[in-house]
Enzyme design. Structure first.
Site, PDB file in Angstrom:
ATOM      1  N   TYR A 314      66.717  -0.047  11.688  1.00  0.00           N
ATOM      2  CA  TYR A 314      67.086   1.416  11.134  1.00  0.00           C
ATOM      3  C   TYR A 314      67.005   2.301  12.084  1.00  0.00           C
ATOM      4  O   TYR A 314      66.335   3.217  12.125  1.00  0.00           O
ATOM      5  CB  TYR A 314      66.236   1.662   9.856  1.00  0.00           C
ATOM      6  CG  TYR A 314      66.344   0.532   8.783  1.00  0.00           C
ATOM      7  CD1 TYR A 314      67.037   0.663   7.687  1.00  0.00           C
ATOM      8  CD2 TYR A 314      65.012  -0.303   8.698  1.00  0.00           C
ATOM      9  CE1 TYR A 314      67.180  -0.204   6.744  1.00  0.00           C
ATOM     10  CE2 TYR A 314      65.171  -1.455   7.599  1.00  0.00           C
ATOM     11  CZ  TYR A 314      66.128  -1.387   6.680  1.00  0.00           C
ATOM     12  OH  TYR A 314      66.093  -2.141   5.548  1.00  0.00           O
ATOM     13  N   GLU A 335      71.505  -0.998  13.686  1.00  0.00           N
ATOM     14  CA  GLU A 335      71.711   0.262  12.825  1.00  0.00           C
ATOM     15  C   GLU A 335      72.883   0.044  12.271  1.00  0.00           C
ATOM     16  O   GLU A 335      74.098  -0.467  12.786  1.00  0.00           O
ATOM     17  CB  GLU A 335      71.788   1.482  13.505  1.00  0.00           C
ATOM     18  CG  GLU A 335      72.218   2.812  12.928  1.00  0.00           C
ATOM     19  CD  GLU A 335      71.539   3.057  11.748  1.00  0.00           C
ATOM     20  OE1 GLU A 335      72.114   3.347  10.532  1.00  0.00           O
ATOM     21  OE2 GLU A 335      70.200   3.136  11.739  1.00  0.00           O
ATOM     22  N   ASP A 383      61.647   1.431   9.970  1.00  0.00           N
ATOM     23  CA  ASP A 383      61.507   2.860   9.531  1.00  0.00           C
ATOM     24  C   ASP A 383      62.455   3.030   8.252  1.00  0.00           C
ATOM     25  O   ASP A 383      63.538   3.467   8.337  1.00  0.00           O
ATOM     26  CB  ASP A 383      61.587   3.801  10.346  1.00  0.00           C
ATOM     27  CG  ASP A 383      61.377   5.125  10.056  1.00  0.00           C
ATOM     28  OD1 ASP A 383      60.905   5.291   8.678  1.00  0.00           O
ATOM     29  OD2 ASP A 383      61.439   6.254  10.408  1.00  0.00           O
ATOM     30  N   CYS A 410      58.491   6.009   4.025  1.00  0.00           N
ATOM     31  CA  CYS A 410      58.546   7.334   3.334  1.00  0.00           C
ATOM     32  C   CYS A 410      58.086   7.175   2.038  1.00  0.00           C
ATOM     33  O   CYS A 410      58.402   8.053   1.109  1.00  0.00           O
ATOM     34  CB  CYS A 410      59.694   7.907   3.932  1.00  0.00           C
ATOM     35  SG  CYS A 410      61.191   7.347   3.357  1.00  0.00           S
TER      36      CYS A 410
END
Length: 452
Positions: A314, A335, A383, A410
């Site tokens: 990512y 990505e 991430d 997150c």
């Protein structure tokens, strides 16, 4: 459980027992849960019921009858009411405790009670940190007006100081608003799908001071747009001005068409001494001070010696991979968004980094192909978005078996789920929460997994 006789608009006294993961007070009425805005544990409040569902309800505090010693008084309640800063009524050290406890709770729920959770890494000054604002624009009393929505509504609260944004961004929004008013440009009328400017987006690079502005309009035909462009670009910090057209009735901010009105197509900023070009759609962390702390923590956990093949999953515009490239043998960024990969390649050239490459694709697809060709991965940095790792990626990781995984999360709930799924293959290290979004309920975490 039988639902108590609670009705919308009913006033009631409540004892607050806990904080929900959203930062709302938690109260019980005959074992029926109410989530209460602007209420802290230990408080007794007079509240009004705003909604009653089958298994839980919502209420709003009208008056605090018995107050918590952890309550903050010198911050305007509007920041909690709009959802900009839902924890702003709670002392900052208690916010850090709340976030630590949330991570512990999520790990315990999934059965990972032995994982150590370190104290939350906070900020010296937990205000004015955001380097990006996306501010709604509406026509209010005949005037183009900027502000933010009241929670769970589309009612615009006019605002000029946003508490957690860079003050220069707040000032720029006011300046752009006044220029648009000067030329009688109309704000968006959501109810009738009329008017023009829907959103003003401002990005300000923390280390270079460069600003990018995007005007999001319902229509392309803005009168006096050349004069407006000239006046907005008169601020020497504004290096880039775009017009984005979004004619759809949607909550998505950007439409497909993005036109450069003046200046450059990007602005430059820095992370850990490297320069990055940021375009309007680039993902870029919004807290520049804590981003450096977060990335440094992740790099330290990787314990690189200069001999490792590293995968940056990512990878976005390459911020993590390029930050650690000088400590690794080679870095491959993966990505799915092609434009982000182009930006990452450009950023590598910009920083004279030659031991990286960035590829377009899903991480699991690339890793599966590598596994077939006996390509080994020493360290994988990941991430992911809030939804965490896809099951297919978990399977790919167990197949190719990187020696070390450094997981930046997150969302502690999906982090806990993913750690439990990887627990049979990897030793789970300690977890460090990082307060990337002070005054809000959001938490970032970093943890290291080592192959068993």
């Amino acid at each position: 459980m039988e639902k108590p006789n609670l009705k919308k608009n009913q006033e009631i006294e409540l004892d607050i027992q806990d904080l929900s993961y959203e930062g709302k007070g938690v109260a019980k009425v005959d074992d029926f849960t109410l989530f209460v805005d602007n209420a802290l544990p230990g408080e007794k409040v007079k509240a009004v019921i705003t909604r009653v569902n089958k298994n839980f309800g919502f209420a709003r505090t009208l008056d605090v009858l018995v107050e918590s010693p952890d309550r903050v008084h010198d911050i305007d309640a509007v920041y909690a009411q709009t959802g900009i800063a839902p924890l702003s009524h709670l002392k900052y050290d208690k916010q850090l405790e709340f976030k630590h406890n949330q991570v512990v709770t999520d790990l315990n729920k999934i059965g990972l009670k032995d994982v150590t959770v370190n104290p939350t890494l906070g900020m010296k000054s937990p205000f004015n940190y955001r380097n990006k604002a996306q501010v709604p624009v509406r026509q209010v009393n005949g005037k183009l007006t900027t502000g933010f929505y009241r929670r769970r509504s589309h009612d615009l609260v006019p605002m000029e100081n946003f508490l957690i944004q860079d003050p220069k961004i707040d000032a720029e929004i006011i300046r752009v608003r006044d220029i648009l008013r000067k030329y009688n440009v109309r704000g968006f009328d959501e109810q009738n799908q009329k008017g023009q400017i829907r959103t003003i987006m401002v990005r300000r690079a923390y280390f270079t001071g460069e600003m990018m502005i995007v005007l999001v309009s319902r229509t392309p035909d803005i009168s006096h747009y050349k004069d407006i462009t000239k006046e907005i670009l008169a601020n020497p910090e504004v290096k880039s001005l775009f017009l984005n057209i979004n004619s759809k009735n949607t909550n998505v901010i950007f439409g497909q068409k993005m036109t450069l009105l003046g200046g450059k197509k990007y602005i430059d900023d820095q992370i850990l001494g490297h320069t990055y070009r940021i375009s309007p759609r680039s993902f870029y962390q919004v807290n520049p001070v804590q981003t450096q702390n977060l990335y440094q923590l992740a790099i330290d956990k990787a314990e690189l010696t200069g001999k490792e093949n590293v995968v940056d999953a990512y990878s976005g515009i390459g911020t993590i991979g390029l930050s650690l490239a000088d400590k690794a043998k080679h870095v491959t960024g993966i990505e799915v968004i092609e434009d982000a990969v182009k930006d990452a390649d450009q950023n590598a050239k910009l920083n004279n980094i030659t031991n990286t490459d960035f590829v377009v694709g899903k991480t699991e697809d690339v890793l599966d192909e590598w596994a077939k060709n006996d390509v080994s991965v020493d360290v994988l940095m990941v991430d992911p978005p809030r939804k965490g790792l896809a099951n297919s990626l978990i399977d790919s990781l167990k197949n190719i078996k990187p020696k070390t995984i450094v997981y930046i999360s997150c969302n502690p709930a999906t982090l806990a789920r993913d750690l439990e799924l990887l627990n049979d293959t990897y030793e789970i290290g300690d977890v460090t929460p990082v307060d990337m979004f002070p005054m809000t309920n959001h938490i970032e975490c970093v943890t290291k997994l080592t192959l068993k």
